[in-house]
Scaffold this motif. Structure first.
Motif, PDB file in Angstrom:
ATOM      1  N   SER A 204       1.416  33.374  57.437  1.00 58.67           N
ATOM      2  CA  SER A 204       2.536  32.461  57.245  1.00 58.67           C
ATOM      3  C   SER A 204       3.087  32.015  58.584  1.00 58.67           C
ATOM      4  CB  SER A 204       3.663  33.135  56.448  1.00 58.67           C
ATOM      5  OG  SER A 204       3.204  33.673  55.239  1.00 58.67           O
ATOM      6  N   LEU A 205       3.535  30.790  58.643  1.00 62.44           N
ATOM      7  CA  LEU A 205       4.304  30.287  59.780  1.00 62.44           C
ATOM      8  C   LEU A 205       5.772  30.461  59.440  1.00 62.44           C
ATOM      9  CD1 LEU A 205       4.288  28.807  62.536  1.00 62.44           C
ATOM     10  CD2 LEU A 205       4.365  26.650  61.246  1.00 62.44           C
ATOM     11  N   CYS A 206       6.522  31.131  60.311  1.00 63.26           N
ATOM     12  CA  CYS A 206       7.918  31.474  60.031  1.00 63.26           C
ATOM     13  C   CYS A 206       8.833  30.986  61.154  1.00 63.26           C
ATOM     14  CB  CYS A 206       8.088  32.988  59.900  1.00 63.26           C
ATOM     15  SG  CYS A 206       6.979  33.782  58.727  1.00 63.26           S
ATOM     16  N   THR A 207      10.032  30.570  60.796  1.00 59.99           N
ATOM     17  CA  THR A 207      11.040  30.265  61.808  1.00 59.99           C
ATOM     18  C   THR A 207      11.748  31.542  62.225  1.00 59.99           C
ATOM     19  OG1 THR A 207      12.756  29.839  60.158  1.00 59.99           O
ATOM     20  CG2 THR A 207      11.457  27.944  60.932  1.00 59.99           C
ATOM     21  N   ASP A 211      19.275  33.652  59.870  1.00 59.38           N
ATOM     22  CA  ASP A 211      19.380  33.648  58.419  1.00 59.38           C
ATOM     23  C   ASP A 211      18.551  34.774  57.787  1.00 59.38           C
ATOM     24  OD1 ASP A 211      20.354  32.641  56.038  1.00 59.38           O
ATOM     25  OD2 ASP A 211      18.719  31.210  55.781  1.00 59.38           O
ATOM     26  N   ASN A 212      19.037  35.287  56.675  1.00 62.37           N
ATOM     27  CA  ASN A 212      18.298  36.218  55.800  1.00 62.37           C
ATOM     28  C   ASN A 212      18.084  37.613  56.374  1.00 62.37           C
ATOM     29  OD1 ASN A 212      17.970  34.311  53.699  1.00 62.37           O
ATOM     30  ND2 ASN A 212      16.224  33.400  54.784  1.00 62.37           N
ATOM     31  N   TRP A 213      18.809  38.008  57.402  1.00 58.20           N
ATOM     32  CA  TRP A 213      18.736  39.381  57.878  1.00 58.20           C
ATOM     33  C   TRP A 213      19.571  40.276  56.967  1.00 58.20           C
ATOM     34  CZ3 TRP A 213      15.765  41.118  61.954  1.00 58.20           C
ATOM     35  CH2 TRP A 213      15.161  40.113  62.737  1.00 58.20           C
ATOM     36  N   THR A 214      19.097  41.513  56.736  1.00 57.03           N
ATOM     37  CA  THR A 214      19.784  42.440  55.846  1.00 57.03           C
ATOM     38  C   THR A 214      19.931  43.802  56.518  1.00 57.03           C
ATOM     39  OG1 THR A 214      18.880  41.328  53.893  1.00 57.03           O
ATOM     40  CG2 THR A 214      19.767  43.551  53.581  1.00 57.03           C
ATOM     41  N   ASN A 225      11.395  34.237  57.075  1.00 56.93           N
ATOM     42  CA  ASN A 225      11.859  32.851  56.969  1.00 56.93           C
ATOM     43  C   ASN A 225      10.634  31.935  57.026  1.00 56.93           C
ATOM     44  OD1 ASN A 225      14.696  33.405  56.855  1.00 56.93           O
ATOM     45  ND2 ASN A 225      14.604  33.916  59.023  1.00 56.93           N
ATOM     46  N   ILE A 226       9.922  31.893  55.901  1.00 56.28           N
ATOM     47  CA  ILE A 226       8.596  31.267  55.860  1.00 56.28           C
ATOM     48  C   ILE A 226       8.692  29.747  55.743  1.00 56.28           C
ATOM     49  CG2 ILE A 226       6.481  31.061  54.494  1.00 56.28           C
ATOM     50  CD1 ILE A 226       6.782  34.013  53.795  1.00 56.28           C
ATOM     51  N   ILE A 227       7.951  29.059  56.607  1.00 50.43           N
ATOM     52  CA  ILE A 227       7.790  27.617  56.518  1.00 50.43           C
ATOM     53  C   ILE A 227       6.683  27.284  55.533  1.00 50.43           C
ATOM     54  CG2 ILE A 227       7.209  25.513  57.779  1.00 50.43           C
ATOM     55  CD1 ILE A 227       8.198  26.947  60.336  1.00 50.43           C
ATOM     56  N   VAL A 228       5.525  27.920  55.728  1.00 52.49           N
ATOM     57  CA  VAL A 228       4.385  27.697  54.840  1.00 52.49           C
ATOM     58  C   VAL A 228       3.514  28.949  54.855  1.00 52.49           C
ATOM     59  CG1 VAL A 228       2.969  26.617  56.658  1.00 52.49           C
ATOM     60  CG2 VAL A 228       2.499  26.110  54.253  1.00 52.49           C
ATOM     61  N   SER A 229       2.920  29.268  53.705  1.00 51.34           N
ATOM     62  CA  SER A 229       2.129  30.481  53.540  1.00 51.34           C
ATOM     63  C   SER A 229       0.793  30.145  52.888  1.00 51.34           C
ATOM     64  CB  SER A 229       2.897  31.475  52.661  1.00 51.34           C
ATOM     65  OG  SER A 229       2.035  32.421  52.054  1.00 51.34           O
ATOM     66  N   MET A 230      -0.291  30.718  53.408  1.00 56.01           N
ATOM     67  CA  MET A 230      -1.608  30.492  52.836  1.00 56.01           C
ATOM     68  C   MET A 230      -1.681  30.994  51.400  1.00 56.01           C
ATOM     69  SD  MET A 230      -5.417  31.643  54.113  1.00 56.01           S
ATOM     70  CE  MET A 230      -5.612  33.081  53.057  1.00 56.01           C
ATOM     71  N   ALA A 231      -1.132  32.195  51.137  1.00 56.21           N
ATOM     72  CA  ALA A 231      -1.202  32.767  49.792  1.00 56.21           C
ATOM     73  C   ALA A 231      -0.461  31.908  48.779  1.00 56.21           C
ATOM     74  CB  ALA A 231      -0.644  34.187  49.792  1.00 56.21           C
ATOM     75  N   THR A 232       0.634  31.275  49.211  1.00 56.12           N
ATOM     76  CA  THR A 232       1.383  30.399  48.306  1.00 56.12           C
ATOM     77  C   THR A 232       0.597  29.138  48.003  1.00 56.12           C
ATOM     78  OG1 THR A 232       3.496  31.232  49.126  1.00 56.12           O
ATOM     79  CG2 THR A 232       3.518  29.115  48.002  1.00 56.12           C
ATOM     80  N   LEU A 273       7.401  32.270  64.695  1.00 57.08           N
ATOM     81  CA  LEU A 273       6.402  33.315  64.805  1.00 57.08           C
ATOM     82  C   LEU A 273       5.369  33.092  63.711  1.00 57.08           C
ATOM     83  CD1 LEU A 273       9.482  34.763  64.960  1.00 57.08           C
ATOM     84  CD2 LEU A 273       8.106  36.642  65.801  1.00 57.08           C
ATOM     85  N   ILE A 274       4.223  33.715  63.862  1.00 51.38           N
ATOM     86  CA  ILE A 274       3.188  33.672  62.829  1.00 51.38           C
ATOM     87  C   ILE A 274       3.034  35.082  62.276  1.00 51.38           C
ATOM     88  CG2 ILE A 274       0.759  33.202  62.326  1.00 51.38           C
ATOM     89  CD1 ILE A 274       0.850  31.209  64.716  1.00 51.38           C
ATOM     90  N   GLN A 275       3.259  35.222  60.985  1.00 51.83           N
ATOM     91  CA  GLN A 275       3.205  36.525  60.316  1.00 51.83           C
ATOM     92  C   GLN A 275       1.849  36.708  59.629  1.00 51.83           C
ATOM     93  OE1 GLN A 275       6.541  38.489  57.787  1.00 51.83           O
ATOM     94  NE2 GLN A 275       5.230  37.448  56.305  1.00 51.83           N
ATOM     95  N   ILE A 276       1.204  37.841  59.885  1.00 54.31           N
ATOM     96  CA  ILE A 276      -0.099  38.147  59.293  1.00 54.31           C
ATOM     97  C   ILE A 276       0.026  39.444  58.503  1.00 54.31           C
ATOM     98  CG2 ILE A 276      -2.536  38.651  59.757  1.00 54.31           C
ATOM     99  CD1 ILE A 276      -2.111  37.111  62.436  1.00 54.31           C
TER     100      ILE A 276
END
Length: 296
Positions: A204-207, A211-214, A225-232, A273-276
């Motif tokens: 996924s490409l993430c910003t 936002d969204n910290w817990t 904070n996903i921009i676009v995901s391959m699995a989706t 960042l790019i999340q794998i």
């Protein structure tokens, strides 16, 4: 010469111009010269399944820090490690400041800092929270400074309070900001080769934003904070098969990144960042990821 198109527009907008035959002529438009592609590589090794990042990283401590007037310091990071990353804090709620006649809690990060220009400063410090009583649950804070090695979070108070405390999570963050520039991402592309079967793979490409910290007292983790995901996008056709190539591409993106900002907000990301995610050891023999866009 370069014209910005607003303060000076020789006739065809922003771009490079030459003067010939008593007039300015466009040599190359600014838009074409400000396109960028950034590329990154990844390989998963034995015993390395889980969530990883390229183009940056999140290095977080699972358990929170619980500081008060009797125990005012906590640490983050390993000595002499070259993080060169921002220190962060996610609040567990407002801190207490009572007794005495006035003052609020203050949290300071200290250690060895380093700038993007390569200036290393020992015994540096930065206030990350100026009023702990105003913190809200899950509120995100980030230093403008980047740090090397171990840093110390210190809780103090700026008055004569006799009781003060704060509970919060800590970590380091590093993200891609194209050299502190503002830009717009329009394409994300991935190509790779599987090294094992993996039914849990995703990229996924993430910003990076506030936002969204817990806050979590025992299991602090990063937001997605996903921009676009391959699995989706690929849905059921996103599993890796051993020794089989794979690819993903999206050219429809339009994501603004304010890379010039010292700190992100909940609405303005200042990096990506790019999340794998892998579910099997060694499932990625190699992977190349490309992020394309234009400088704003």
């Amino acid at each position: 010469v370069l014209a910005d198109g607003s303060n000076w527009n020789p006739g065809s907008g922003a771009g490079f111009y030459g003067f010939r035959d008593s007039t300015w002529k466009l040599l190359e438009s600014q838009a074409s010269t400000l396109s960028r592609v950034k590329s990154y590589s990844f390989k998963s090794f034995a015993a390395s399944s889980g969530t990883r990042y390229i183009a940056g990283f999140y290095e977080l401590v699972s358990a929170d820090l619980n500081l008060d007037q009797g125990s005012t310091t906590g640490t983050m990071g390993g000595a002499n490690a070259p993080y060169a990353a921002h220190a962060i804090l996610v609040a567990g709620g407002p801190g207490v400041a009572s007794g005495g006649t006035g003052g609020v809690g203050v949290i300071t990060v200290s250690g060895t800092s380093v700038t993007d220009e390569g200036v290393r400063t020992t015994s540096d410090s930065e206030v990350i929270v100026s009023d702990t009583t105003a913190m809200t649950t899950d509120q995100y804070f980030e230093t403008t400074l980047k740090w090397l090695g171990q840093v110390t979070y210190t809780l103090s108070q700026n008055g004569n309070r006799t009781t003060f405390d704060a509970d919060f999570n800590v970590g380091f963050v590093k993200y891609e900001d194209w050299g502190n520039q503002d830009f717009t991402i329009n394409t994300f592309e991935v190509v790779g080769l599987a090294g094992a079967n993996d039914a849990s793979f995703d990229i996924s490409l993430c910003t990076h934003s506030a936002d969204n910290w817990t806050y979590d007292a025992a299991s602090f983790t990063f937001p997605a904070n996903i921009i676009v995901s391959m699995a989706t996008v690929h849905s059921t056709e996103s599993d890796l098969d051993n020794k089989i190539p794979f690819a993903f591409k999206d050219v429809s993106l339009s994501v603004s990144i304010t890379g010039s900002a010292d700190q992100p907000t909940t609405t303005v990301p200042n990096g990506y960042l790019i999340q794998i995610v892998t579910g099997a050891n060694g499932s990625v023999q190699f992977l190349d990821a490309h992020v394309s866009g234009t400088i704003n």
